[in-house]
Design an enzyme around this catalytic site. Structure first.
Site, PDB file in Angstrom:
ATOM      1  N   CYS A 116      29.327  61.293  33.334  1.00 27.65           N
ATOM      2  CA  CYS A 116      28.672  60.286  33.676  1.00 27.65           C
ATOM      3  C   CYS A 116      27.280  61.801  33.696  1.00 27.65           C
ATOM      4  CB  CYS A 116      28.806  59.384  35.088  1.00 27.65           C
ATOM      5  SG  CYS A 116      27.516  58.851  35.392  1.00 27.65           S
ATOM      6  N   HIS A 202      32.572  55.800  32.321  1.00 25.09           N
ATOM      7  CA  HIS A 202      33.088  56.357  33.596  1.00 25.09           C
ATOM      8  C   HIS A 202      34.929  55.785  33.447  1.00 25.09           C
ATOM      9  CE1 HIS A 202      31.228  58.259  37.294  1.00 25.09           C
ATOM     10  NE2 HIS A 202      29.799  57.279  36.814  1.00 25.09           N
ATOM     11  N   GLU A 204      37.078  56.482  33.610  1.00 27.71           N
ATOM     12  CA  GLU A 204      38.621  56.920  35.707  1.00 27.71           C
ATOM     13  C   GLU A 204      37.953  55.783  35.990  1.00 27.71           C
ATOM     14  OE1 GLU A 204      34.013  58.370  37.000  1.00 27.71           O
ATOM     15  OE2 GLU A 204      35.283  58.183  35.296  1.00 27.71           O
TER      16      GLU A 204
END
Length: 254
Positions: A116, A202, A204
């Site tokens: 990002c 993202h 994660e």
């Protein structure tokens, strides 16, 4: 004879923000969030691997401590996290991050992973234009169109990962290979073998993390009701974050 010992990759996680309260309570920092992601990625390998066999992680708060950067000679790779800040701004810590990233890329040995904001920092460090996307926010689980190289690198035909951004890299930097795109943002992921891999999304993030972020940004007046409700409708959709993390692991070993 036993198999040859291959030491873990020394990966420095450059933390460009502090997580929202619920995520911070569970994981501590974005270093903890990425540790959780890579643990799941290692467990999904065939055969499964413990995280310490693949990665030796360290975390560095580069926003609040300008001296937190690791000596490039002591690491093999960096991962630049996401952030609520904009990669095109000229705050001292952001300029320092751009310089450090450029130093790693130009040195040629330390590999660079960007997520990002980190994706945008890598673009800026390589001379690409970074700025606000006139099409607005891209949030929650979003389907990506993969290039042929993207399909090969990620090992799938289609990819869906969480998004949480309004800024973008406008064009590919010199030498970078495009991996993915969406209707809202053309430069979703890029790769230079043995040098860098970045994603605008993202990997994660999880459903619970994104719900908390969406709610905070809705009630903080950052997101309007329509885009908030659209994001909440998609927040529990299938998410290929672990697939992306496995691609990161392969990149670090290529």
């Amino acid at each position: 004879m036993g198999s040859e010992y291959i030491p873990p990759i020394r990966l420095a996680i450059l933390e460009a923000d502090t997580p929202v309260p619920g995520v911070k309570a569970k994981f501590g920092s974005y270093g903890g969030v990425f540790k959780h992601l890579f643990e799941r990625a290692c467990a999904s390998l065939d055969p499964p691997q413990p995280l310490p066999a693949q990665l030796q992680l360290s975390s560095h708060d580069i926003v609040n401590d300008l001296s937190a950067y690791p000596d490039p000679e002591t690491i093999d790779a960096i991962l630049i996290t996401g952030s609520k800040y904009s990669a095109y701004e000229n705050d001292e810590w952001i300029e320092r991050l751009v310089q450090y990233t450029r130093r790693c890329l130009e040195g040629g040995r330390v590999r660079v992973v960007g997520v990002c904001f980190g994706h945008q920092i890598v673009g800026r460090a390589m001379g690409a234009e970074v700025g606000k996307n006139i099409r607005g926010w891209e949030i929650s689980v979003t389907e990506h169109e993969l290039t042929d190289e993207g399909k090969k690198l990620f090992g799938v035909e289609k990819l869906a990962i969480h998004q949480m951004h309004r800024d973008q890299v406008f064009s590919l930097p010199p030498g970078a290979v495009p991996l993915a795109s969406t209707d809202v943002c053309a430069v979703q992921a890029m790769h230079i073998p043995r040098r860098l891999i970045t994603v605008q999304g993202h990997p994660e993030f999880t459903e619970d993390m994104v719900k908390e972020i969406l709610e905070m940004r809705r009630y903080g007046g950052i997101l309007g009701p329509d885009i908030f409700e659209d994001g909440m409708r998609r927040v529990a959709n299938k998410h290929d974050g672990v697939t992306v993390a496995r691609a990161f692991l392969r990149f670090l070993r290529e």
